[in-house]
Design a protein around this motif. Structure first.
Motif, mmCIF file in Angstrom:
data_model
loop_
_atom_site.group_PDB
_atom_site.id
_atom_site.type_symbol
_atom_site.label_atom_id
_atom_site.label_comp_id
_atom_site.label_asym_id
_atom_site.label_seq_id
_atom_site.Cartn_x
_atom_site.Cartn_y
_atom_site.Cartn_z
ATOM 1 N N LEU A 15 0.841 -1.188 0.000
ATOM 2 C CA LEU A 15 0.000 0.000 0.000
ATOM 3 C C LEU A 15 0.880 1.242 0.000
ATOM 4 O O LEU A 15 1.812 1.347 0.810
ATOM 5 C CB LEU A 15 -0.920 0.025 1.227
ATOM 6 N N LEU A 16 0.582 2.163 -0.905
ATOM 7 C CA LEU A 16 1.350 3.396 -1.029
ATOM 8 C C LEU A 16 0.585 4.551 -0.402
ATOM 9 O O LEU A 16 -0.641 4.666 -0.571
ATOM 10 C CB LEU A 16 1.641 3.699 -2.493
ATOM 11 N N GLY A 53 1.944 -12.755 -7.289
ATOM 12 C CA GLY A 53 0.795 -12.772 -6.389
ATOM 13 C C GLY A 53 0.732 -11.584 -5.458
ATOM 14 O O GLY A 53 -0.056 -11.580 -4.515
ATOM 15 N N VAL A 54 1.549 -10.558 -5.724
ATOM 16 C CA VAL A 54 1.555 -9.349 -4.906
ATOM 17 C C VAL A 54 0.765 -8.258 -5.637
ATOM 18 O O VAL A 54 0.972 -8.035 -6.836
ATOM 19 C CB VAL A 54 2.987 -8.861 -4.636
ATOM 20 N N VAL A 55 -0.132 -7.600 -4.929
ATOM 21 C CA VAL A 55 -0.880 -6.487 -5.515
ATOM 22 C C VAL A 55 -0.436 -5.185 -4.863
ATOM 23 O O VAL A 55 0.024 -5.175 -3.718
ATOM 24 C CB VAL A 55 -2.408 -6.658 -5.346
ATOM 25 N N THR A 56 -0.548 -4.113 -5.629
ATOM 26 C CA THR A 56 -0.262 -2.781 -5.102
ATOM 27 C C THR A 56 -1.549 -1.964 -5.073
ATOM 28 O O THR A 56 -2.419 -2.124 -5.939
ATOM 29 C CB THR A 56 0.785 -2.051 -5.952
ATOM 30 N N VAL A 94 3.126 -4.567 3.115
ATOM 31 C CA VAL A 94 4.233 -3.620 3.253
ATOM 32 C C VAL A 94 3.685 -2.239 2.927
ATOM 33 O O VAL A 94 3.046 -2.047 1.878
ATOM 34 C CB VAL A 94 5.407 -3.958 2.318
ATOM 35 N N LEU A 95 3.891 -1.285 3.815
ATOM 36 C CA LEU A 95 3.462 0.093 3.611
ATOM 37 C C LEU A 95 4.639 0.917 3.096
ATOM 38 O O LEU A 95 5.743 0.840 3.633
ATOM 39 C CB LEU A 95 2.954 0.702 4.917
ATOM 40 N N HIS A 111 -1.025 -2.517 13.000
ATOM 41 C CA HIS A 111 -2.133 -3.305 12.449
ATOM 42 C C HIS A 111 -1.662 -4.736 12.199
ATOM 43 O O HIS A 111 -0.537 -4.956 11.733
ATOM 44 C CB HIS A 111 -2.631 -2.674 11.142
ATOM 45 N N PRO A 112 -2.497 -5.739 12.492
ATOM 46 C CA PRO A 112 -2.051 -7.141 12.363
ATOM 47 C C PRO A 112 -1.549 -7.525 10.979
ATOM 48 O O PRO A 112 -0.731 -8.444 10.857
ATOM 49 C CB PRO A 112 -3.312 -7.934 12.728
ATOM 50 N N SER A 113 -2.008 -6.850 9.930
ATOM 51 C CA SER A 113 -1.587 -7.208 8.575
ATOM 52 C C SER A 113 -0.206 -6.670 8.212
ATOM 53 O O SER A 113 0.434 -7.180 7.296
ATOM 54 C CB SER A 113 -2.608 -6.691 7.550
ATOM 55 N N VAL A 114 0.248 -5.630 8.890
ATOM 56 C CA VAL A 114 1.479 -4.948 8.489
ATOM 57 C C VAL A 114 2.697 -5.737 8.938
ATOM 58 O O VAL A 114 2.829 -6.086 10.114
ATOM 59 C CB VAL A 114 1.524 -3.517 9.049
ATOM 60 N N ARG A 115 3.579 -5.999 7.973
ATOM 61 C CA ARG A 115 4.832 -6.682 8.268
ATOM 62 C C ARG A 115 6.025 -5.736 8.239
ATOM 63 O O ARG A 115 7.022 -5.967 8.916
ATOM 64 C CB ARG A 115 5.064 -7.803 7.254
#
Length: 213
Positions: A15-16, A53-56, A94-95, A111-115
């Protein structure tokens, strides 16, 4: 938040978050300058992650500014992460944020999704918390000729983030400015390769791997 349509559920997402202003309640336009500055980063990351398999996607702001205790950009980022989880499931994220977007990315990293977070010339006030960065990987890139946000503040935030349990580093790009126009290819390349490395689809740039270690 805007995500591209995909035939299969993604395995990860980027996410940008573009920059903004300290204060401003007006709604940003579709092609406002801070967003335009991030387009080459989006394109570079999309090329590097094609067929993996990665989306932006983009975090869309309701207001141009951070606006003090309102923390509008961070609230929008939280909403985007919630929407992403609804659309794609609990995929790792990834932000990538520039300036105010970097501040928002750091603020919502719990946030639980953020690595991981990649901050580009991020706005890092000394009063901002860092406990949410524990267990995350954080890479801050800052030009030494930035006259808008202070590269020393990035270094200090990394120091505090490490104490909070983050794997973090700050890298200074010689000759780099806040708009990321000077040495633009270096900004794009280092960000692209760092994101790919954090996603596990390529090696981390050597300078980043060394700094994180």
């Amino acid at each position: 938040m805007v995500l591209p349509a995909t035939a299969a559920p993604p395995r990860a997402a980027v996410l940008l978050l573009h920059g903004g202003r300290e204060h401003g309640l007006a709604r940003p336009g579709e092609w406002n300058l801070p967003a335009v500055r991030m387009r080459p980063f989006e394109q570079a990351i999309a090329r590097a992650t094609r067929r993996t398999g990665v989306v932006t996607g983009w975090v869309r702001y309701r207001h141009r500014g951070w606006n003090g205790e309102r923390r509008d950009a961070a609230r929008d980022a939280e909403q985007a992460l919630t929407e992403l989880a609804r659309l794609a499931g609990p995929v790792p994220v990834v932000l990538v944020g520039h300036s105010m977007g970097g501040r928002a990315a750091l603020r919502v990293a719990g946030h639980p999704s953020v690595r991981a977070v990649v901050g580009l010339a991020p706005w890092c006030p000394p009063e901002d918390p860092v406990d949410q960065l524990g267990g995350r990987r954080v890479v801050l890139l800052h030009g030494d000729e930035d006259r808008t946000t202070d590269p020393r503040a990035s270094v200090e935030l990394v120091r505090r983030a490490r104490q909070a349990g983050a794997q973090a580093c700050a890298l200074v790009l010689p000759g780099g400015d806040h708009a990321m126009l000077r040495r633009a290819p270096a900004w794009h390349r280092l960000t692209r390769d760092t994101v790919a490395g954090l996603l596990g689809i390529g090696p981390l740039p050597r300078v980043v791997a060394h700094a994180l270690a």
